[in-house]
Scaffold this motif. Sequence first.
Motif, PDB file in Angstrom:
ATOM      1  N   HIS A   7       0.848  -1.180   0.000  1.00  0.00           N
ATOM      2  CA  HIS A   7       0.000   0.000   0.000  1.00  0.00           C
ATOM      3  C   HIS A   7       0.891   1.239   0.000  1.00  0.00           C
ATOM      4  O   HIS A   7       1.733   1.396   0.874  1.00  0.00           O
ATOM      5  CB  HIS A   7      -0.906  -0.006   1.228  1.00  0.00           C
ATOM      6  N   PRO A   8       0.712   2.145  -0.983  1.00  0.00           N
ATOM      7  CA  PRO A   8       1.621   3.284  -1.105  1.00  0.00           C
ATOM      8  C   PRO A   8       1.471   4.333  -0.011  1.00  0.00           C
ATOM      9  O   PRO A   8       2.372   5.127   0.189  1.00  0.00           O
ATOM     10  CB  PRO A   8       1.255   3.877  -2.462  1.00  0.00           C
ATOM     11  N   GLU A   9       0.355   4.351   0.712  1.00  0.00           N
ATOM     12  CA  GLU A   9       0.135   5.387   1.706  1.00  0.00           C
ATOM     13  C   GLU A   9       0.039   4.807   3.114  1.00  0.00           C
ATOM     14  O   GLU A   9      -0.966   4.922   3.787  1.00  0.00           O
ATOM     15  CB  GLU A   9      -1.126   6.164   1.363  1.00  0.00           C
ATOM     16  N   VAL A  10       1.089   4.196   3.546  1.00  0.00           N
ATOM     17  CA  VAL A  10       1.137   3.608   4.875  1.00  0.00           C
ATOM     18  C   VAL A  10       1.593   4.688   5.852  1.00  0.00           C
ATOM     19  O   VAL A  10       2.603   5.355   5.631  1.00  0.00           O
ATOM     20  CB  VAL A  10       2.105   2.401   4.903  1.00  0.00           C
ATOM     21  N   SER A  11       0.847   4.858   6.925  1.00  0.00           N
ATOM     22  CA  SER A  11       1.212   5.887   7.909  1.00  0.00           C
ATOM     23  C   SER A  11       2.372   5.417   8.778  1.00  0.00           C
ATOM     24  O   SER A  11       2.641   4.215   8.884  1.00  0.00           O
ATOM     25  CB  SER A  11       0.008   6.213   8.797  1.00  0.00           C
ATOM     26  N   ASP A  12       3.039   6.376   9.405  1.00  0.00           N
ATOM     27  CA  ASP A  12       4.110   6.034  10.342  1.00  0.00           C
ATOM     28  C   ASP A  12       3.583   5.158  11.474  1.00  0.00           C
ATOM     29  O   ASP A  12       4.265   4.226  11.902  1.00  0.00           O
ATOM     30  CB  ASP A  12       4.737   7.300  10.930  1.00  0.00           C
ATOM     31  N   SER A  13       2.373   5.442  11.929  1.00  0.00           N
ATOM     32  CA  SER A  13       1.787   4.649  13.020  1.00  0.00           C
ATOM     33  C   SER A  13       1.632   3.194  12.624  1.00  0.00           C
ATOM     34  O   SER A  13       1.883   2.289  13.426  1.00  0.00           O
ATOM     35  CB  SER A  13       0.426   5.215  13.423  1.00  0.00           C
ATOM     36  N   GLU A  14       1.239   2.954  11.372  1.00  0.00           N
ATOM     37  CA  GLU A  14       1.097   1.577  10.898  1.00  0.00           C
ATOM     38  C   GLU A  14       2.453   0.891  10.805  1.00  0.00           C
ATOM     39  O   GLU A  14       2.585  -0.284  11.168  1.00  0.00           O
ATOM     40  CB  GLU A  14       0.409   1.556   9.530  1.00  0.00           C
ATOM     41  N   ILE A  15       3.451   1.623  10.354  1.00  0.00           N
ATOM     42  CA  ILE A  15       4.795   1.051  10.256  1.00  0.00           C
ATOM     43  C   ILE A  15       5.332   0.744  11.649  1.00  0.00           C
ATOM     44  O   ILE A  15       5.911  -0.328  11.879  1.00  0.00           O
ATOM     45  CB  ILE A  15       5.743   1.989   9.487  1.00  0.00           C
ATOM     46  N   VAL A  16       5.144   1.655  12.591  1.00  0.00           N
ATOM     47  CA  VAL A  16       5.591   1.433  13.970  1.00  0.00           C
ATOM     48  C   VAL A  16       4.918   0.186  14.546  1.00  0.00           C
ATOM     49  O   VAL A  16       5.570  -0.649  15.179  1.00  0.00           O
ATOM     50  CB  VAL A  16       5.331   2.673  14.850  1.00  0.00           C
ATOM     51  N   ALA A  17       3.612   0.034  14.300  1.00  0.00           N
ATOM     52  CA  ALA A  17       2.895  -1.151  14.788  1.00  0.00           C
ATOM     53  C   ALA A  17       3.446  -2.419  14.150  1.00  0.00           C
ATOM     54  O   ALA A  17       3.621  -3.444  14.829  1.00  0.00           O
ATOM     55  CB  ALA A  17       1.402  -1.018  14.503  1.00  0.00           C
ATOM     56  N   ASP A  18       3.750  -2.371  12.858  1.00  0.00           N
ATOM     57  CA  ASP A  18       4.318  -3.537  12.175  1.00  0.00           C
ATOM     58  C   ASP A  18       5.703  -3.865  12.710  1.00  0.00           C
ATOM     59  O   ASP A  18       6.061  -5.031  12.890  1.00  0.00           O
ATOM     60  CB  ASP A  18       4.383  -3.311  10.667  1.00  0.00           C
ATOM     61  N   LEU A  19       6.498  -2.834  12.997  1.00  0.00           N
ATOM     62  CA  LEU A  19       7.832  -3.052  13.557  1.00  0.00           C
ATOM     63  C   LEU A  19       7.735  -3.701  14.934  1.00  0.00           C
ATOM     64  O   LEU A  19       8.522  -4.609  15.252  1.00  0.00           O
ATOM     65  CB  LEU A  19       8.593  -1.725  13.653  1.00  0.00           C
ATOM     66  N   PHE A  20       6.788  -3.255  15.743  1.00  0.00           N
ATOM     67  CA  PHE A  20       6.598  -3.853  17.060  1.00  0.00           C
ATOM     68  C   PHE A  20       6.218  -5.327  16.915  1.00  0.00           C
ATOM     69  O   PHE A  20       6.754  -6.182  17.617  1.00  0.00           O
ATOM     70  CB  PHE A  20       5.526  -3.092  17.840  1.00  0.00           C
ATOM     71  N   ARG A  21       5.311  -5.615  15.984  1.00  0.00           N
ATOM     72  CA  ARG A  21       4.898  -6.995  15.750  1.00  0.00           C
ATOM     73  C   ARG A  21       6.088  -7.840  15.298  1.00  0.00           C
ATOM     74  O   ARG A  21       6.300  -8.951  15.786  1.00  0.00           O
ATOM     75  CB  ARG A  21       3.787  -7.056  14.697  1.00  0.00           C
ATOM     76  N   LEU A  22       6.895  -7.314  14.389  1.00  0.00           N
ATOM     77  CA  LEU A  22       8.073  -8.042  13.923  1.00  0.00           C
ATOM     78  C   LEU A  22       9.052  -8.283  15.071  1.00  0.00           C
ATOM     79  O   LEU A  22       9.589  -9.388  15.221  1.00  0.00           O
ATOM     80  CB  LEU A  22       8.774  -7.269  12.801  1.00  0.00           C
ATOM     81  N   ALA A  23       9.267  -7.248  15.885  1.00  0.00           N
ATOM     82  CA  ALA A  23      10.205  -7.377  17.004  1.00  0.00           C
ATOM     83  C   ALA A  23       9.724  -8.396  18.025  1.00  0.00           C
ATOM     84  O   ALA A  23      10.524  -9.114  18.621  1.00  0.00           O
ATOM     85  CB  ALA A  23      10.420  -6.013  17.655  1.00  0.00           C
ATOM     86  N   ARG A  24       8.418  -8.473  18.234  1.00  0.00           N
ATOM     87  CA  ARG A  24       7.849  -9.400  19.221  1.00  0.00           C
ATOM     88  C   ARG A  24       7.694 -10.809  18.674  1.00  0.00           C
ATOM     89  O   ARG A  24       7.310 -11.711  19.404  1.00  0.00           O
ATOM     90  CB  ARG A  24       6.490  -8.882  19.689  1.00  0.00           C
ATOM     91  N   SER A  25       7.999 -11.027  17.399  1.00  0.00           N
ATOM     92  CA  SER A  25       7.811 -12.339  16.784  1.00  0.00           C
ATOM     93  C   SER A  25       8.752 -13.394  17.365  1.00  0.00           C
ATOM     94  O   SER A  25       8.512 -14.586  17.204  1.00  0.00           O
ATOM     95  CB  SER A  25       8.030 -12.253  15.267  1.00  0.00           C
ATOM     96  N   GLY A  26       9.825 -12.949  17.999  1.00  0.00           N
ATOM     97  CA  GLY A  26      10.804 -13.886  18.542  1.00  0.00           C
ATOM     98  C   GLY A  26      11.887 -14.256  17.544  1.00  0.00           C
ATOM     99  O   GLY A  26      12.845 -14.935  17.880  1.00  0.00           O
ATOM    100  N   GLN A  27      11.751 -13.795  16.317  1.00  0.00           N
ATOM    101  CA  GLN A  27      12.735 -14.099  15.273  1.00  0.00           C
ATOM    102  C   GLN A  27      13.758 -12.983  15.105  1.00  0.00           C
ATOM    103  O   GLN A  27      14.761 -13.156  14.440  1.00  0.00           O
ATOM    104  CB  GLN A  27      12.022 -14.338  13.942  1.00  0.00           C
ATOM    105  N   ILE A  28      13.490 -11.834  15.704  1.00  0.00           N
ATOM    106  CA  ILE A  28      14.344 -10.657  15.581  1.00  0.00           C
ATOM    107  C   ILE A  28      15.045 -10.435  16.916  1.00  0.00           C
ATOM    108  O   ILE A  28      14.404 -10.359  17.952  1.00  0.00           O
ATOM    109  CB  ILE A  28      13.507  -9.400  15.228  1.00  0.00           C
ATOM    110  N   LEU A  42       8.010  -4.300   4.056  1.00  0.00           N
ATOM    111  CA  LEU A  42       7.571  -3.008   3.523  1.00  0.00           C
ATOM    112  C   LEU A  42       8.503  -2.567   2.390  1.00  0.00           C
ATOM    113  O   LEU A  42       9.249  -1.593   2.526  1.00  0.00           O
ATOM    114  CB  LEU A  42       7.577  -1.949   4.634  1.00  0.00           C
ATOM    115  N   PRO A  43       8.483  -3.265   1.267  1.00  0.00           N
ATOM    116  CA  PRO A  43       9.455  -2.994   0.193  1.00  0.00           C
ATOM    117  C   PRO A  43       9.315  -1.611  -0.441  1.00  0.00           C
ATOM    118  O   PRO A  43      10.267  -1.128  -1.059  1.00  0.00           O
ATOM    119  CB  PRO A  43       9.165  -4.095  -0.831  1.00  0.00           C
ATOM    120  N   CYS A  44       8.172  -0.972  -0.282  1.00  0.00           N
ATOM    121  CA  CYS A  44       7.968   0.364  -0.877  1.00  0.00           C
ATOM    122  C   CYS A  44       8.522   1.478  -0.005  1.00  0.00           C
ATOM    123  O   CYS A  44       8.592   2.631  -0.441  1.00  0.00           O
ATOM    124  CB  CYS A  44       6.474   0.606  -1.130  1.00  0.00           C
TER     125      CYS A  44
END
Length: 78
Positions: A7-28, A42-44
Amino acid sequence: MNKVMNHPEVSDSEIVADLFRLARSGQIHAVPELIEAAKQYLPCETEERIKSCIKQLANILWDCDYQGYQSESQKGVA
């Protein structure tokens, strides 16, 4: 981490939430790993924006004293 957001218009809040989810995945386990995972998820988004959002996430976690890190670092400081 298989889902790719294009999605080309992802807000910073959405990215921050995704980063938190990635960090909590246990793989990072380190920031460079989080950056690489975010680039795939988030390749875009530019690396600069991803890093900016990581800083926002760090500030949020610090301000809410996530897992007591802020309190721990301030022990003995008077």
